[in-house]
Design a protein around this motif. Structure first.
Motif, PDB file in Angstrom:
ATOM      1  N   GLY A  30       0.791  -1.212   0.000  1.00  9.09           N
ATOM      2  CA  GLY A  30       0.000   0.000   0.000  1.00  9.09           C
ATOM      3  C   GLY A  30       0.828   1.268   0.000  1.00  9.09           C
ATOM      4  N   PHE A  31       0.183   2.336   0.478  1.00 15.05           N
ATOM      5  CA  PHE A  31       0.846   3.630   0.540  1.00 15.05           C
ATOM      6  C   PHE A  31       1.892   3.633   1.648  1.00 15.05           C
ATOM      7  N   ASN A  32       3.082   4.112   1.315  1.00 20.66           N
ATOM      8  CA  ASN A  32       4.106   4.206   2.331  1.00 20.66           C
ATOM      9  C   ASN A  32       5.067   5.330   1.974  1.00 20.66           C
ATOM     10  N   VAL A  33       5.895   5.648   2.905  1.00 15.75           N
ATOM     11  CA  VAL A  33       6.918   6.675   2.717  1.00 15.75           C
ATOM     12  C   VAL A  33       8.270   6.059   3.042  1.00 15.75           C
ATOM     13  N   MET A  34       9.217   6.235   2.150  1.00 15.92           N
ATOM     14  CA  MET A  34      10.598   5.850   2.433  1.00 15.92           C
ATOM     15  C   MET A  34      11.447   7.108   2.436  1.00 15.92           C
ATOM     16  N   GLY A  35      12.375   7.154   3.347  1.00 15.31           N
ATOM     17  CA  GLY A  35      13.168   8.368   3.403  1.00 15.31           C
ATOM     18  C   GLY A  35      14.411   8.225   4.233  1.00 15.31           C
ATOM     19  N   TRP A  36      15.049   9.343   4.431  1.00 20.41           N
ATOM     20  CA  TRP A  36      16.298   9.403   5.180  1.00 20.41           C
ATOM     21  C   TRP A  36      16.198  10.455   6.273  1.00 20.41           C
ATOM     22  N   TYR A  37      16.648  10.069   7.447  1.00 15.79           N
ATOM     23  CA  TYR A  37      16.787  10.980   8.577  1.00 15.79           C
ATOM     24  C   TYR A  37      18.260  11.013   8.954  1.00 15.79           C
ATOM     25  N   ARG A  38      18.625  12.001   9.718  1.00 21.80           N
ATOM     26  CA  ARG A  38      19.993  12.057  10.229  1.00 21.80           C
ATOM     27  C   ARG A  38      20.002  12.585  11.653  1.00 21.80           C
ATOM     28  N   GLN A  39      21.039  12.185  12.366  1.00 24.47           N
ATOM     29  CA  GLN A  39      21.204  12.645  13.746  1.00 24.47           C
ATOM     30  C   GLN A  39      22.665  12.969  13.994  1.00 24.47           C
ATOM     31  N   ALA A  40      22.917  14.224  14.269  1.00 27.92           N
ATOM     32  CA  ALA A  40      24.266  14.673  14.602  1.00 27.92           C
ATOM     33  C   ALA A  40      24.447  14.596  16.115  1.00 27.92           C
ATOM     34  N   PRO A  41      25.680  14.515  16.580  1.00 29.12           N
ATOM     35  CA  PRO A  41      25.929  14.433  18.032  1.00 29.12           C
ATOM     36  C   PRO A  41      25.272  15.590  18.774  1.00 29.12           C
ATOM     37  N   LYS A  43      22.213  16.399  18.878  1.00 34.07           N
ATOM     38  CA  LYS A  43      21.041  16.969  18.216  1.00 34.07           C
ATOM     39  C   LYS A  43      19.966  15.914  18.038  1.00 34.07           C
ATOM     40  N   GLN A  44      18.751  16.390  17.794  1.00 32.79           N
ATOM     41  CA  GLN A  44      17.654  15.468  17.554  1.00 32.79           C
ATOM     42  C   GLN A  44      17.712  14.917  16.136  1.00 32.79           C
ATOM     43  N   ARG A  45      17.127  13.753  15.972  1.00 30.08           N
ATOM     44  CA  ARG A  45      17.027  13.178  14.629  1.00 30.08           C
ATOM     45  C   ARG A  45      16.105  14.061  13.794  1.00 30.08           C
ATOM     46  N   GLU A  46      16.518  14.317  12.547  1.00 24.27           N
ATOM     47  CA  GLU A  46      15.740  15.177  11.682  1.00 24.27           C
ATOM     48  C   GLU A  46      15.536  14.551  10.311  1.00 24.27           C
ATOM     49  N   LEU A  47      14.434  14.913   9.682  1.00 26.14           N
ATOM     50  CA  LEU A  47      14.163  14.429   8.340  1.00 26.14           C
ATOM     51  C   LEU A  47      15.092  15.117   7.351  1.00 26.14           C
TER      52      LEU A  47
END
Length: 115
Positions: A30-41, A43-47
């Protein structure tokens, strides 16, 4: 259950390029989202970038014009081409799949931009 396996990442000089890839397996439908997040030391994880199964893409303002996300719905893969990398892009990058209100994560891959 869904499994995500990432590849790519590493050390690159400022201005350089890297490509991250992620392969998803398991119950994907079905419908889904694939993507990439990152987290620097510290800092919060971000899209960073996302792509829906219907083709809509979005990017964080900080990477627009430099990063390109692409996906293959048949192979269930998503890639992130990163150009003109900056030291501020240094982080652990995580592949993610969002489906039926649940988020699945890859193990993360380190990207370091340094001279």
């Amino acid at each position: 259950q869904v499994q995500l396996v990432e590849s790519g990442g590493g050390l690159v000089q400022p201005g350089g390029s890297l490509r991250l890839s992620c392969a998803a397996s398991g119950s994907i439908f079905g419908f889904n989202v694939m993507g990439w997040y990152r987290q620097a030391p510290g800092k919060q994880r971000e899209l960073v970038a996302g792509s829906t199964s219907s083709g809509t893409k979005n990017y964080a303002d900080s990477v627009k014009g430099r990063f390109t996300i692409s996906r293959d719905n048949v192979k269930n893969t998503v890639s992130l081409q990163m150009n003109s990398l900056e030291p501020e892009d240094t982080a652990v990058y995580y592949c993610a799949l969002i489906q039926s209100s649940r988020t699945y994560w890859g193990q993360g891959t380190q990207v370091t931009v340094s001279s």
